[in-house]
Design a protein around this motif. Structure first.
Motif, PDB file in Angstrom:
ATOM      1  N   SER A  53       0.827  -1.206   0.000  1.00  0.00           N
ATOM      2  CA  SER A  53       0.000   0.000   0.000  1.00  0.00           C
ATOM      3  C   SER A  53       0.866   1.262   0.000  1.00  0.00           C
ATOM      4  O   SER A  53       2.079   1.208   0.209  1.00  0.00           O
ATOM      5  CB  SER A  53      -0.880   0.009   1.249  1.00  0.00           C
ATOM      6  N   ARG A  54       0.212   2.405  -0.227  1.00  0.00           N
ATOM      7  CA  ARG A  54       0.925   3.682  -0.195  1.00  0.00           C
ATOM      8  C   ARG A  54       1.588   3.902   1.165  1.00  0.00           C
ATOM      9  O   ARG A  54       2.722   4.359   1.232  1.00  0.00           O
ATOM     10  CB  ARG A  54      -0.038   4.838  -0.485  1.00  0.00           C
ATOM     11  N   GLN A  55       0.864   3.582   2.236  1.00  0.00           N
ATOM     12  CA  GLN A  55       1.411   3.773   3.578  1.00  0.00           C
ATOM     13  C   GLN A  55       2.658   2.929   3.793  1.00  0.00           C
ATOM     14  O   GLN A  55       3.653   3.400   4.346  1.00  0.00           O
ATOM     15  CB  GLN A  55       0.351   3.447   4.650  1.00  0.00           C
ATOM     16  N   LYS A  56       2.609   1.681   3.354  1.00  0.00           N
ATOM     17  CA  LYS A  56       3.749   0.783   3.525  1.00  0.00           C
ATOM     18  C   LYS A  56       4.943   1.261   2.701  1.00  0.00           C
ATOM     19  O   LYS A  56       6.078   1.249   3.177  1.00  0.00           O
ATOM     20  CB  LYS A  56       3.353  -0.649   3.135  1.00  0.00           C
ATOM     21  N   VAL A  57       4.695   1.708   1.472  1.00  0.00           N
ATOM     22  CA  VAL A  57       5.776   2.190   0.617  1.00  0.00           C
ATOM     23  C   VAL A  57       6.398   3.449   1.213  1.00  0.00           C
ATOM     24  O   VAL A  57       7.628   3.592   1.234  1.00  0.00           O
ATOM     25  CB  VAL A  57       5.273   2.439  -0.825  1.00  0.00           C
ATOM     26  N   ALA A  58       5.552   4.338   1.718  1.00  0.00           N
ATOM     27  CA  ALA A  58       6.075   5.552   2.362  1.00  0.00           C
ATOM     28  C   ALA A  58       6.959   5.186   3.552  1.00  0.00           C
ATOM     29  O   ALA A  58       8.023   5.781   3.757  1.00  0.00           O
ATOM     30  CB  ALA A  58       4.921   6.449   2.805  1.00  0.00           C
ATOM     31  N   GLU A  59       6.543   4.179   4.295  1.00  0.00           N
ATOM     32  CA  GLU A  59       7.335   3.710   5.439  1.00  0.00           C
ATOM     33  C   GLU A  59       8.652   3.090   4.974  1.00  0.00           C
ATOM     34  O   GLU A  59       9.711   3.385   5.531  1.00  0.00           O
ATOM     35  CB  GLU A  59       6.515   2.680   6.222  1.00  0.00           C
ATOM     36  N   ILE A  60       8.607   2.261   3.955  1.00  0.00           N
ATOM     37  CA  ILE A  60       9.812   1.600   3.445  1.00  0.00           C
ATOM     38  C   ILE A  60      10.821   2.633   2.938  1.00  0.00           C
ATOM     39  O   ILE A  60      12.014   2.535   3.219  1.00  0.00           O
ATOM     40  CB  ILE A  60       9.460   0.612   2.304  1.00  0.00           C
ATOM     41  N   LEU A  61      10.333   3.631   2.194  1.00  0.00           N
ATOM     42  CA  LEU A  61      11.212   4.634   1.613  1.00  0.00           C
ATOM     43  C   LEU A  61      11.497   5.796   2.554  1.00  0.00           C
ATOM     44  O   LEU A  61      12.297   6.673   2.242  1.00  0.00           O
ATOM     45  CB  LEU A  61      10.606   5.163   0.301  1.00  0.00           C
ATOM     46  N   ARG A  87      -1.724   0.793  -5.318  1.00  0.00           N
ATOM     47  CA  ARG A  87      -0.656  -0.092  -4.850  1.00  0.00           C
ATOM     48  C   ARG A  87       0.582   0.172  -5.683  1.00  0.00           C
ATOM     49  O   ARG A  87       0.512   0.731  -6.777  1.00  0.00           O
ATOM     50  CB  ARG A  87      -1.060  -1.561  -4.986  1.00  0.00           C
ATOM     51  N   TYR A  88       1.707  -0.250  -5.165  1.00  0.00           N
ATOM     52  CA  TYR A  88       2.969  -0.087  -5.876  1.00  0.00           C
ATOM     53  C   TYR A  88       3.593  -1.453  -6.107  1.00  0.00           C
ATOM     54  O   TYR A  88       3.445  -2.359  -5.281  1.00  0.00           O
ATOM     55  CB  TYR A  88       3.945   0.771  -5.053  1.00  0.00           C
ATOM     56  N   ARG A  89       4.278  -1.594  -7.212  1.00  0.00           N
ATOM     57  CA  ARG A  89       5.027  -2.827  -7.466  1.00  0.00           C
ATOM     58  C   ARG A  89       6.264  -2.801  -6.570  1.00  0.00           C
ATOM     59  O   ARG A  89       7.034  -1.841  -6.599  1.00  0.00           O
ATOM     60  CB  ARG A  89       5.455  -2.911  -8.926  1.00  0.00           C
TER      61      ARG A  89
END
Length: 102
Positions: A53-61, A87-89
């Motif tokens: 999800s966007r939230q997870k990607v923001a957290e990862i990056l 969603r992001y790949r």
């Protein structure tokens, strides 16, 4: 038995033991097979595409959601729609982490 040998090696690193050549070969083959299995699993896990999800990607990056929005507008990291959700790949996210660009 494997755990006992490891414990023995940690407790008595200077100990000398006798091992039959056949047992040594068997132990080495088991070690190689176990390592191969772990490496294959690691490769499979890394190549499997996921869609965080966007939230997870923001957290990862370690960026804000507004940064993801700006990047999408600039074509740097573009989300896809899955079930009406953005969603992001994960492969794109990994490339962003590794190169700083896609």
């Amino acid at each position: 038995m494997e755990a006992n040998l490891i414990e023995l090696a940690k407790a008595c690193p200077e100990a000398i033991i006798s091992v039959k050549v056949g047992d040594l070969i068997e132990a080495n083959e088991a070690l190689v097979a176990k390592t191969k299995e772990q490496l294959e699993q690691l490769i499979t896990d890394q190549t499997a595409e996921t869609y965080p999800s966007r939230q997870k990607v923001a957290e990862i990056l370690d960026v804000d959601l507004s940064t993801l929005h700006r990047w999408a507008k600039r074509g740097l990291l573009v989300p896809i729609e899955i079930g009406g959700k953005r969603r992001y790949r994960m492969s794109d996210v990994r490339r962003m982490l590794n190169n700083g660009k896609l």
